[in-house]
Design an enzyme around this catalytic site. Structure first.
Site, short mmCIF file in Angstrom:
data_model
loop_
_atom_site.label_atom_id
_atom_site.label_comp_id
_atom_site.label_asym_id
_atom_site.label_seq_id
_atom_site.Cartn_x
_atom_site.Cartn_y
_atom_site.Cartn_z
CB CYS A 145 -4.75 1.99 -0.12
SG CYS A 145 -6.09 0.97 -0.75
NE ARG A 146 -1.68 -4.19 -3.32
CZ ARG A 146 -2.30 -5.01 -4.16
NH1 ARG A 146 -2.08 -4.93 -5.46
NH2 ARG A 146 -3.14 -5.92 -3.73
#
Length: 104
Positions: free
Chosen positions: A64-65
């Site tokens: 993810c980020r």
């Protein structure tokens, strides 16, 4: 939950690309700004509905980020019998290791 660094992810993908998949659980607008080449995109909130798109015989590195949403996705997938590793630091760390952004 097992973790892997972006550098380790690059090495793993170079050696075992046919046996390891990358799952990106970020939102669509994040995905379009750059992603790991060859990754599958399934946003975290869509994962329960799209679970059938993932090969349960592969190991998955989840991204993810920054690593928080991917940790949640890893827990969800592990409960369902998937072999998963969370990429520590997410795409923020990935981008720092190559300086280019990692998009295709």
């Amino acid at each position: 939950m097992p973790e892997v660094t972006p550098r380790e992810t690059r090495t793993i993908l170079a050696r075992k690309k046919d046996r390891i998949g990358v799952l990106d659980v970020r939102k669509a607008e994040e995905w379009t700004k750059g992603h790991i080449p060859g990754a599958i995109h399934i946003p975290l909130d869509e994962l329960p509905l799209r679970l059938g798109e993932l090969d349960p015989n592969r190991e998955w590195i989840v991204v993810c980020r920054s690593g928080n949403r991917s940790a949640k996705a890893c827990a969800y997938l592990a409960e369902r019998g998937f072999r998963v590793r969370n990429m520590r630091g997410g795409m923020l760390a990935w981008n720092e290791t190559d300086g280019k952004g990692g998009s295709e």
